[in-house]
Design a protein around this motif. Structure first.
Motif, PDB file in Angstrom:
ATOM      1  N   MET A 165       0.883  -1.161   0.000  1.00 13.41           N
ATOM      2  CA  MET A 165       0.000   0.000   0.000  1.00 13.41           C
ATOM      3  C   MET A 165       0.918   1.207   0.000  1.00 13.41           C
ATOM      4  O   MET A 165       1.784   1.344   0.868  1.00 13.41           O
ATOM      5  CB  MET A 165      -0.925   0.008   1.209  1.00 13.41           C
ATOM      6  N   GLN A 166       0.776   2.037  -1.012  1.00 16.36           N
ATOM      7  CA  GLN A 166       1.621   3.223  -1.099  1.00 16.36           C
ATOM      8  C   GLN A 166       0.857   4.346  -1.772  1.00 16.36           C
ATOM      9  O   GLN A 166      -0.301   4.177  -2.136  1.00 16.36           O
ATOM     10  CB  GLN A 166       2.945   2.922  -1.811  1.00 16.36           C
ATOM     11  N   TRP A 167       1.485   5.486  -1.943  1.00 14.59           N
ATOM     12  CA  TRP A 167       0.852   6.664  -2.546  1.00 14.59           C
ATOM     13  C   TRP A 167      -0.471   6.962  -1.857  1.00 14.59           C
ATOM     14  O   TRP A 167      -1.523   7.009  -2.474  1.00 14.59           O
ATOM     15  CB  TRP A 167       0.651   6.483  -4.050  1.00 14.59           C
ATOM     16  N   LYS A 211      -3.370   5.675   0.002  1.00 19.94           N
ATOM     17  CA  LYS A 211      -4.016   4.400   0.317  1.00 19.94           C
ATOM     18  C   LYS A 211      -4.218   3.559  -0.937  1.00 19.94           C
ATOM     19  O   LYS A 211      -5.192   2.832  -1.060  1.00 19.94           O
ATOM     20  CB  LYS A 211      -5.353   4.644   1.006  1.00 19.94           C
ATOM     21  N   ALA A 212      -3.311   3.647  -1.886  1.00 19.29           N
ATOM     22  CA  ALA A 212      -3.433   2.885  -3.132  1.00 19.29           C
ATOM     23  C   ALA A 212      -2.952   1.455  -2.921  1.00 19.29           C
ATOM     24  O   ALA A 212      -1.933   1.209  -2.277  1.00 19.29           O
ATOM     25  CB  ALA A 212      -2.640   3.545  -4.250  1.00 19.29           C
ATOM     26  N   HIS A 213      -3.711   0.509  -3.480  1.00 22.48           N
ATOM     27  CA  HIS A 213      -3.349  -0.908  -3.469  1.00 22.48           C
ATOM     28  C   HIS A 213      -2.480  -1.149  -4.699  1.00 22.48           C
ATOM     29  O   HIS A 213      -2.974  -1.128  -5.823  1.00 22.48           O
ATOM     30  CB  HIS A 213      -4.605  -1.777  -3.540  1.00 22.48           C
ATOM     31  N   VAL A 214      -1.189  -1.356  -4.487  1.00 17.07           N
ATOM     32  CA  VAL A 214      -0.235  -1.449  -5.586  1.00 17.07           C
ATOM     33  C   VAL A 214       0.278  -2.880  -5.705  1.00 17.07           C
ATOM     34  O   VAL A 214       0.777  -3.454  -4.736  1.00 17.07           O
ATOM     35  CB  VAL A 214       0.950  -0.469  -5.380  1.00 17.07           C
ATOM     36  N   TRP A 215       0.145  -3.436  -6.910  1.00 15.32           N
ATOM     37  CA  TRP A 215       0.583  -4.808  -7.192  1.00 15.32           C
ATOM     38  C   TRP A 215       1.759  -4.783  -8.149  1.00 15.32           C
ATOM     39  O   TRP A 215       1.750  -4.039  -9.133  1.00 15.32           O
ATOM     40  CB  TRP A 215      -0.579  -5.623  -7.759  1.00 15.32           C
ATOM     41  N   LYS A 216       2.765  -5.617  -7.823  1.00 14.09           N
ATOM     42  CA  LYS A 216       3.989  -5.647  -8.609  1.00 14.09           C
ATOM     43  C   LYS A 216       4.328  -7.079  -8.998  1.00 14.09           C
ATOM     44  O   LYS A 216       3.955  -8.022  -8.307  1.00 14.09           O
ATOM     45  CB  LYS A 216       5.151  -5.064  -7.793  1.00 14.09           C
ATOM     46  N   VAL A 217       5.053  -7.191 -10.104  1.00 15.87           N
ATOM     47  CA  VAL A 217       5.648  -8.454 -10.513  1.00 15.87           C
ATOM     48  C   VAL A 217       7.122  -8.155 -10.771  1.00 15.87           C
ATOM     49  O   VAL A 217       7.452  -7.217 -11.493  1.00 15.87           O
ATOM     50  CB  VAL A 217       4.942  -9.075 -11.744  1.00 15.87           C
ATOM     51  N   GLY A 218       7.997  -8.898 -10.115  1.00 14.79           N
ATOM     52  CA  GLY A 218       9.431  -8.633 -10.254  1.00 14.79           C
ATOM     53  C   GLY A 218       9.818  -7.233  -9.834  1.00 14.79           C
ATOM     54  O   GLY A 218      10.758  -6.654 -10.365  1.00 14.79           O
ATOM     55  N   GLY A 219       9.092  -6.662  -8.874  1.00 15.24           N
ATOM     56  CA  GLY A 219       9.388  -5.314  -8.392  1.00 15.24           C
ATOM     57  C   GLY A 219       8.844  -4.194  -9.253  1.00 15.24           C
ATOM     58  O   GLY A 219       9.030  -3.023  -8.939  1.00 15.24           O
ATOM     59  N   LYS A 220       8.139  -4.525 -10.333  1.00 16.77           N
ATOM     60  CA  LYS A 220       7.588  -3.522 -11.254  1.00 16.77           C
ATOM     61  C   LYS A 220       6.060  -3.481 -11.120  1.00 16.77           C
ATOM     62  O   LYS A 220       5.406  -4.533 -11.114  1.00 16.77           O
ATOM     63  CB  LYS A 220       7.935  -3.852 -12.708  1.00 16.77           C
TER      64      LYS A 220
END
Length: 129
Positions: free
Chosen positions: A28-30, A32-41
């Motif tokens: 969770m960043q920015w 309260k945004a739910h942020v999903w990453k693959v390989g750190g991206k």
């Protein structure tokens, strides 16, 4: 005429779907945004300034970006598209509903994972055919 607000996929459903994709991580960043990453991206973001109105942001191909940005319920993703990136935000009900949104998110995951190095892809078990 503006589309009606999105009351389809919830953030919990969004998080469940993204979490089921291969080699994903969540933060969770920015705000309260739910942020999903693959390989750190980053490949998908749930949330935006108006917490009461869900929005889902994802990477697209150039063709899909050019099509979706003018479709009802979609727009070029704030901040990202302004920097030349091909990211779309779904902010309202769309005709295909959650099934189309899931397809777009899955394709975003694939596009982002293809941008990883071959070594990263192999280590994560991605794109192995």
């Amino acid at each position: 005429m503006l589309p009606t607000p999105l009351f389809g996929m919830t953030y919990a459903e969004f998080n469940d779907f993204c979490g089921a994709l291969p080699a994903t991580t969540y933060v969770m960043q920015w705000g309260k945004a739910h942020v999903w990453k693959v390989g750190g991206k980053v490949f998908a973001i749930g949330g935006w300034e108006k917490e009461s109105d869900p929005a889902f942001t994802f990477k697209t191909s150039t063709l899909n970006f050019n099509i979706l940005r003018d479709e009802p319920g979609f727009r070029a993703a704030p901040y990202m598209a302004a920097r030349g990136m091909k990211w779309i935000q779904q902010y309202a009900v769309i005709e295909g509903g959650d099934a189309d949104l899931k397809d777009y998110i899955q394709e975003s995951h694939r596009l982002v994972s293809l941008g990883l190095t071959k070594a990263q892809q192999k280590a994560l078990g991605l794109n192995q055919r």
